[in-house]
Enzyme design. Structure first.
Site: not given
Ligand code: NAD
Length: 296
Positions: A37, A70, A138
């Site tokens: 993030g 997260a 995942y």
């Molecule tokens: P992103 O990487 O922008 O957001 C994830 C956030 O979680 C980041 O800000 C990161 O710093 C934080 N994070 C990671 N590990 C952490 C930890 N151990 N403790 C605290 N914070 C932590 O990704 P995104 O695309 O915004 O994804 C958000 C959620 O949506 C995730 O759970 C992801 O699996 C899910 N998701 C995303 C997509 C997509 O297309 N982007 C599709 C399906 C599901």
């Protein structure tokens, strides 16, 4: 005032969700370790706790709602290090669920995945009854958490809901990981660099604009429905046509080059949009996204 904790609220999707809760008059606390993030995504009206969900204790906050975004969200990283993926995505989530029961949380919303849970389609579009055959650690982790949520709901009365996102794109997406193809293409094409399409580019994905994902979150935040619910568009887009649509928006972008197909890459993915129909089609969403990357 209702209080929501958004884990991953400094990330791409979580930050938009945090903004929407603030607009709706919620007190918002963001929990994020900034591993993928970015501080710049944080809403100035949100409280921010910089910590890892594996160390975090939500119980003293006693929020009404938890929006759990997260995650270790890089599919390839989960393949390279499935144990790390499990510790963050499964153990981290189960810890949080357990604490939510103890803290009397009224609603738990989980960012799950449709793209990675169903596996190669047996039929399209994939609805929530489609067999689940994840092809990555995942995807296995997200599915496992959905099962734990069922347990916590049935046995402990925690109101949980899983949203299975398709391929989300939009402003603030970072160019890391695999889900970020739109972000990667936008960055490179705007910089005048060629993009690489793996294989023949005929593989398909369901690209859903982040505002529609936020709307899905808001639609379930104050209800008791359990899901899981797909959050997609029902529209299948090839990577080649994604590139062509973006090339139209970015005149002068270099031709795409093709590399050998990635071993094990899913060929098709498209989700039935059963919870709500999207407001934004791919052409509109891409235009807004490219504009954002242009000004960012
Ligand atoms: P992103 O990487 O922008 O957001 C994830 C956030 O979680 C980041 O800000 C990161 O710093 C934080 N994070 C990671 N590990 C952490 C930890 N151990 N403790 C605290 N914070 C932590 O990704 P995104 O695309 O915004 O994804 C958000 C959620 O949506 C995730 O759970 C992801 O699996 C899910 N998701 C995303 C997509 C997509 O297309 N982007 C599709 C399906 C599901």
């Amino acid at each position: 005032m209702k209080h929501v904790v958004v884990t991953g609220g400094a990330g791409f999707i979580g930050s938009h969700v945090a903004d929407a809760f603030i607009e709706r008059g919620y007190r918002v606390t963001v929990v994020d370790n900034l591993s993928s993030g970015d501080r710049r995504n944080l809403n100035p009206r949100a409280e921010f706790i910089e910590t890892d969900i594996r160390d975090f204790d939500i119980r003293p906050l006693r929020p009404d709602v938890v929006s759990h975004h997260a995650a270790q969200m890089d599919v390839r990283k989960s393949v390279a290090d499935p144990v790390f993926d499990t510790v963050v995505n499964v153990v981290g989530s189960v810890r949080l669920l357990q604490q939510c029961v103890e803290a009397g949380v009224k609603r738990f919303i989980f960012a799950s995945t449709g793209g990675a849970i169903y596996g190669e389609p047996v039929y399209v579009p994939q609805d929530e009854k489609h067999p689940v055959n994840p092809l990555s650690p995942y995807g296995c982790a997200k599915l496992a958490v959905e099962h734990y949520m069922h347990y916590f709901r049935e046995v402990h009365g925690l109101s949980t809901v899983a949203l299975r996102y398709a391929n989300v794109y939009g402003p603030r997406q970072s160019a890391h990981g695999e889900a970020g193809v739109v972000a990667i293409f936008a960055r490179r094409m705007l910089a005048g660099q060629p993009v690489t399409i793996n294989g023949d580019g005929g593989q398909t994905r369901d690209f859903v604009f982040v505002r529609d994902v936020v709307a899905a979150n808001m639609a379930v935040a104050e209800s008791t429905v359990a899901g899981p619910f797909n959050v997609g568009t029902g529209v299948e887009t090839t990577i080649n046509s994604l590139y062509l649509m973006m090339a139209k928006l970015i005149p002068g972008a270099p031709q795409a080059t093709h590399a050998p197909a990635k071993v094990g890459e899913q060929m098709r993915s498209v989700l039935a949009a059963s919870l709500r129909k999207p407001d934004v089609n791919v052409a509109e969403g891409l235009a807004e996204t490219v504009d954002w990357f242009r000004s960012a």
